[in-house]
Motif scaffolding. Structure first.
Motif, PDB file in Angstrom:
ATOM      1  N   LEU A 212       0.831  -1.202   0.000  1.00  0.00           N
ATOM      2  CA  LEU A 212       0.000   0.000   0.000  1.00  0.00           C
ATOM      3  C   LEU A 212       0.868   1.257   0.000  1.00  0.00           C
ATOM      4  O   LEU A 212       0.573   2.219  -0.711  1.00  0.00           O
ATOM      5  CB  LEU A 212      -0.924  -0.003   1.218  1.00  0.00           C
ATOM      6  N   ALA A 213       1.928   1.247   0.774  1.00  0.00           N
ATOM      7  CA  ALA A 213       2.779   2.430   0.883  1.00  0.00           C
ATOM      8  C   ALA A 213       3.498   2.725  -0.426  1.00  0.00           C
ATOM      9  O   ALA A 213       3.608   3.892  -0.833  1.00  0.00           O
ATOM     10  CB  ALA A 213       3.793   2.249   2.008  1.00  0.00           C
ATOM     11  N   ILE A 214       3.985   1.689  -1.101  1.00  0.00           N
ATOM     12  CA  ILE A 214       4.724   1.942  -2.340  1.00  0.00           C
ATOM     13  C   ILE A 214       3.765   2.404  -3.442  1.00  0.00           C
ATOM     14  O   ILE A 214       4.116   3.270  -4.256  1.00  0.00           O
ATOM     15  CB  ILE A 214       5.546   0.706  -2.766  1.00  0.00           C
ATOM     16  N   ALA A 215       2.537   1.892  -3.443  1.00  0.00           N
ATOM     17  CA  ALA A 215       1.548   2.374  -4.407  1.00  0.00           C
ATOM     18  C   ALA A 215       1.195   3.833  -4.134  1.00  0.00           C
ATOM     19  O   ALA A 215       1.108   4.653  -5.058  1.00  0.00           O
ATOM     20  CB  ALA A 215       0.300   1.499  -4.356  1.00  0.00           C
ATOM     21  N   LEU A 307      13.147  -7.203   4.268  1.00  0.00           N
ATOM     22  CA  LEU A 307      13.938  -5.981   4.368  1.00  0.00           C
ATOM     23  C   LEU A 307      13.158  -4.786   3.850  1.00  0.00           C
ATOM     24  O   LEU A 307      13.158  -3.711   4.478  1.00  0.00           O
ATOM     25  CB  LEU A 307      15.241  -6.151   3.593  1.00  0.00           C
ATOM     26  N   LEU A 308      12.481  -4.929   2.725  1.00  0.00           N
ATOM     27  CA  LEU A 308      11.655  -3.830   2.201  1.00  0.00           C
ATOM     28  C   LEU A 308      10.584  -3.428   3.201  1.00  0.00           C
ATOM     29  O   LEU A 308      10.291  -2.238   3.377  1.00  0.00           O
ATOM     30  CB  LEU A 308      11.004  -4.234   0.877  1.00  0.00           C
ATOM     31  N   ARG A 313       8.466   0.409   7.384  1.00  0.00           N
ATOM     32  CA  ARG A 313       8.170   0.739   8.782  1.00  0.00           C
ATOM     33  C   ARG A 313       9.115   1.826   9.303  1.00  0.00           C
ATOM     34  O   ARG A 313       8.705   2.689  10.085  1.00  0.00           O
ATOM     35  CB  ARG A 313       8.259  -0.515   9.649  1.00  0.00           C
ATOM     36  N   ALA A 314      10.374   1.780   8.865  1.00  0.00           N
ATOM     37  CA  ALA A 314      11.317   2.806   9.300  1.00  0.00           C
ATOM     38  C   ALA A 314      10.890   4.187   8.817  1.00  0.00           C
ATOM     39  O   ALA A 314      11.003   5.176   9.544  1.00  0.00           O
ATOM     40  CB  ALA A 314      12.721   2.475   8.803  1.00  0.00           C
ATOM     41  N   GLU A 315      10.410   4.249   7.578  1.00  0.00           N
ATOM     42  CA  GLU A 315       9.942   5.530   7.049  1.00  0.00           C
ATOM     43  C   GLU A 315       8.656   5.980   7.747  1.00  0.00           C
ATOM     44  O   GLU A 315       8.506   7.149   8.111  1.00  0.00           O
ATOM     45  CB  GLU A 315       9.708   5.428   5.534  1.00  0.00           C
ATOM     46  N   GLY A 432       8.360  -1.767  16.451  1.00  0.00           N
ATOM     47  CA  GLY A 432       8.183  -2.908  15.563  1.00  0.00           C
ATOM     48  C   GLY A 432       8.826  -2.741  14.209  1.00  0.00           C
ATOM     49  O   GLY A 432       8.520  -3.490  13.278  1.00  0.00           O
ATOM     50  N   VAL A 433       9.722  -1.773  14.062  1.00  0.00           N
ATOM     51  CA  VAL A 433      10.388  -1.558  12.771  1.00  0.00           C
ATOM     52  C   VAL A 433      11.313  -2.718  12.446  1.00  0.00           C
ATOM     53  O   VAL A 433      11.372  -3.191  11.308  1.00  0.00           O
ATOM     54  CB  VAL A 433      11.161  -0.222  12.792  1.00  0.00           C
ATOM     55  N   CYS A 434      12.072  -3.180  13.432  1.00  0.00           N
ATOM     56  CA  CYS A 434      12.994  -4.295  13.242  1.00  0.00           C
ATOM     57  C   CYS A 434      13.051  -5.095  14.534  1.00  0.00           C
ATOM     58  O   CYS A 434      12.728  -4.577  15.609  1.00  0.00           O
ATOM     59  CB  CYS A 434      14.386  -3.800  12.848  1.00  0.00           C
ATOM     60  N   PRO A 435      13.452  -6.351  14.457  1.00  0.00           N
ATOM     61  CA  PRO A 435      13.437  -7.183  15.660  1.00  0.00           C
ATOM     62  C   PRO A 435      14.612  -6.964  16.593  1.00  0.00           C
ATOM     63  O   PRO A 435      14.551  -7.361  17.755  1.00  0.00           O
ATOM     64  CB  PRO A 435      13.456  -8.605  15.100  1.00  0.00           C
TER      65      PRO A 435
END
Length: 714
Positions: A212-215, A307-308, A313-315, A432-435
């Motif tokens: 959804l975000a990339i669209a 990773l994507l 989530r980081a953005e 929750g961006v990365c473990p």
């Protein structure tokens, strides 16, 4: 109609075969000699669930094109556009036109070759693949639209062409369809870095926020109104995913052309054109991953999609919390290992090759990049981890924020701090961006942010993880450690970094030591005291033996902490303070200058006191497996109090002693305050018993079973 189609592959060949069968005069042109030869010898075959037929056809190589073309179509991959346009430039009849059957935004480049007035544009969404020379699989019948690139009126020549083409319809907004396809295509690019089918990558809940975000990122760049097609609706992206899953499950084409180029044909994709046409972080991260796959540095696998999703989530979550310094596209790593594909963030005072060691300081952030990874980062990459982010921190890990560098904020209340100095790492894991993320800890800088952000914060034994390539603050107190989503993740990562094998420990019979009166201290907030008491009661109920131990030696040992910290920090920073005091923020500068007041004699006295008390400190653990204490006296404040203030001293009252002893210590969540802020407890064990501590902590974590709450930042 007479039409020469340049590019007789999946799209051009499918369209050409249907037109030939309908009686049109079609010449096919392709750069693959085997394909050209097969078409001329045996005809062009269309296979698959839509239809199966073969037509006699004429095909030529580019060097054999006729000198004059009445009508021409270009159906090559977008990165071959310029070469194909040159073939047409001087061959098109004065009253002829060129039509594009391509993906991508190639109209301007084609118009430059033949003139905008002689260009038509189409949108093609067939699912088709070349099976072998002369054989094409048509997987479905998708949307096919033709129009003038400037939009508006549907002209006679558009109607003429539409009448000759299979499945085609005219439109007055052809660029709107192409921009819709750009957004859908970006999702296909993202899915293509994995080995999942198109439908599977769009359907799995784990990848939906990314898709959804990339669209949305692409649609936000559209200069025209994007159009809907084949289930994709720019006005209903959530519903689009379900419809696109159905559309693609009903197609014989399971994987995108990008994936087939990468993994089947092993050839260059259209990724460079994607990155040329579109701006935005997610398309850039996707494009760089595809380039890495093209170079043979990666393969198409779900780890890339993971990773994507971490980038997304980081953005979305990490940047608003000011937790992210930099994200690294397609980071290098070993192709396999115990941490294969695990996204890991790294505190921005640990060397990452090609990136400056930023130290939470605006001047350091502009220095030369590190020439090599710190050994701990090398070990992450060697274990297969994706080192994808550098995280924010308090200036030089000294306990204060530089005025020009924003403080990492708390995922459970973005008006409050994530803690320090490893706040950026804790915020990313807590959101929750990365473990897992790397941090450093000189007096609690991993464990305090873990307490504030509902994560596990593990400070191993001193030296268990190397300090080489890490900005020093007080070397005899400094530790590298982990912020993790749970004990199991911390154990896996620590094992991968050190080679230490996880310990199996039965839950029954664990002996937990507590220090009498700790939770009753005036500095401890009632909610914190109540949560720690409840955790102790729960452990008793779970079969643990809880005993009081004498920790008075820790109080005496704590007196050595300030002179050691301040003296060593002055040794590291004193020369620069004298030469360039403006390099530092005022709070950090004040702390460092106070270190100049600690003489070497006082420092040696503190070291001697520590050395004398270490045996007695080790005796505290006699007869127990772990020592349990609060992590901090209060929940996350609005900002981190500097370490040389009363509030700062109180903040680290339970943590700094384990930097003096070098004993492993960790914090794990144990409850919530009345206003929904995380509360942690701390466990420690003797130096060198890191794996034993993690094993006991796993049982404590399971017994307490703190309810998981959604961060406010999500």
């Amino acid at each position: 109609m007479q039409l020469t189609i340049i590019g007789a592959g999946a799209i051009g060949g499918t369209i050409g075969a249907h037109m030939i069968r309908a009686g049109h005069d079609v010449l096919l042109c392709d750069a693959d000699p085997a394909h050209v030869d097969a078409i001329n010898r045996h005809g062009l075959s269309i296979e698959g669930p839509v239809e199966n037929f073969t037509v006699p056809a004429r095909a030529v190589s580019p060097g054999d094109l006729p000198e004059r073309l009445q009508h021409a179509a270009i159906a090559v991959k977008s990165h071959h556009t310029d070469a194909a346009a040159e073939l047409v430039r001087d061959r098109l009849a004065p009253d002829g036109y060129l039509v594009s059957f391509q993906n991508g935004l190639t109209a301007d480049r084609l118009a430059a070759a033949v003139g905008a007035e002689r260009l038509l544009v189409s949108f093609v969404n067939f699912g088709a693949d070349v099976l072998a020379p002369g054989r094409i699989m048509q997987g479905n019948v998708g949307t096919f639209r033709v129009g003038e690139p400037a939009g508006g009126e549907i002209t006679p020549r558009v109607r003429e062409l539409v009448a000759a083409l299979p499945y085609a319809e005219a439109t007055g907004n052809i660029m709107g369809f192409l921009w819709g396809k750009e957004a859908y295509g970006a999702m296909l690019y993202a899915g293509a870095v994995s080995d999942l089918s198109i439908a599977d990558s769009l359907e799995a809940p784990e990848w939906r926020p990314l898709m959804l975000a990339i669209a949305r990122e692409v649609l936000a760049q559209a200069p025209v109104k994007p159009e809907a097609f084949d289930g994709f609706d720019p006005g209903d992206l959530e519903g689009s995913l379900d419809r696109l899953v159905t559309f693609n499950r009903n197609s014989a084409k399971s994987h995108s052309g990008i994936y087939r180029d990468l993994m089947v044909r092993r050839r260059k994709t259209e990724v460079d054109d994607l990155l040329h046409d579109l701006a935005g972080p997610l398309t850039t991260y996707t494009g760089e991953l595809i380039r890495a796959i093209e170079r043979g540095e990666r393969t198409c696998e779900v780890a890339n999609l993971r990773l994507l999703a971490a980038y997304e989530r980081a953005e979305r979550l990490g940047r608003p919390l000011d937790a992210v310094v930099t994200l690294f596209p397609a980071p290098s790593r070993a192709p396999e290992g115990p941490l294969h594909g695990v996204p890991v963030a790294v505190k921005d005072m640990i060397d990452i090759a090609g990136h400056p060691r930023g130290n939470g300081n605006p001047w350091s952030m502009r220095t030369e990049p590190a020439a090599a990874d710190a050994p701990v980062v090398q070990a992450l990459r060697a274990a297969g981890a994706d080192v994808f982010a550098a995280t924010s921190l308090l200036e030089y890990a000294a306990g204060a924020v530089h005025p020009e560098v924003r403080e990492a904020m708390n995922p459970y209340d973005p008006r409050r701090t994530a803690g320090g100095s490893s706040g950026g790492s804790a915020a990313l894991v807590g959101a929750g961006v990365c473990p897992v993320a790397l941090g450093t800890d000189t007096g609690g800088s991993i464990r305090l942010p873990a307490h504030y952000c509902a994560t596990v914060g593990f400070k191993p034994s001193h030296g268990a993880l190397p300090l080489d390539g890490v900005e020093p603050l007080a070397p005899t107190l400094d530790h590298v450690g982990l912020l993790a989503c749970d004990i199991a993740t911390a154990t896996t990562v620590f094992s991968a970094l050190t080679g230490a094998r996880p310990v199996t420990r039965a839950g029954a019979g664990i002996r937990v030591g507590v220090l009498p009166g700790q939770v009753d201290r005036v500095e401890v907030q009632p909610d914190v005291a109540a949560a720690v008491r409840q955790a102790v009661d729960t452990l008793r109920g779970a079969g643990c033996t809880v005993v009081e131990v004498d920790g008075s030696v820790f109080d005496e040992l704590d007196t050595a902490f300030p002179p050691i910290l301040l003296y060593e920090a002055w040794q590291e920073h004193g020369a620069r303070v004298g030469a360039d005091p403006g390099h530092y923020g005022p709070e950090t500068l004040r702390l460092l200058r106070s270190g100049s007041e600690v003489g070497e004699a006082d420092y040696r006295k503190a070291l001697a006191l520590r050395e004398r008390l270490l045996p007695a400190a080790a005796e505290v653990y006699a007869g127990i497996d772990v020592l349990l204490t609060p992590a901090a006296p209060f929940v996350a404040p609005a900002t981190t109090p500097p370490v040389d203030t009363p509030e700062g001293a109180a903040e680290g009252m339970f943590t700094g002693v384990y930097n003096l002893t070098g004993a492993p210590a960790l914090v794990l969540p144990c409850g919530w305050s009345a206003d929904g802020l995380p509360i942690g407890l701390q466990l420690s064990s003797p130096p060198g018993t890191d794996m034993d501590l993690l094993a006991v902590a796993a049982h404590v974590e399971a017994a307490i079973a703190v309810d998981v709450r959604r961060p406010a930042s999500i």
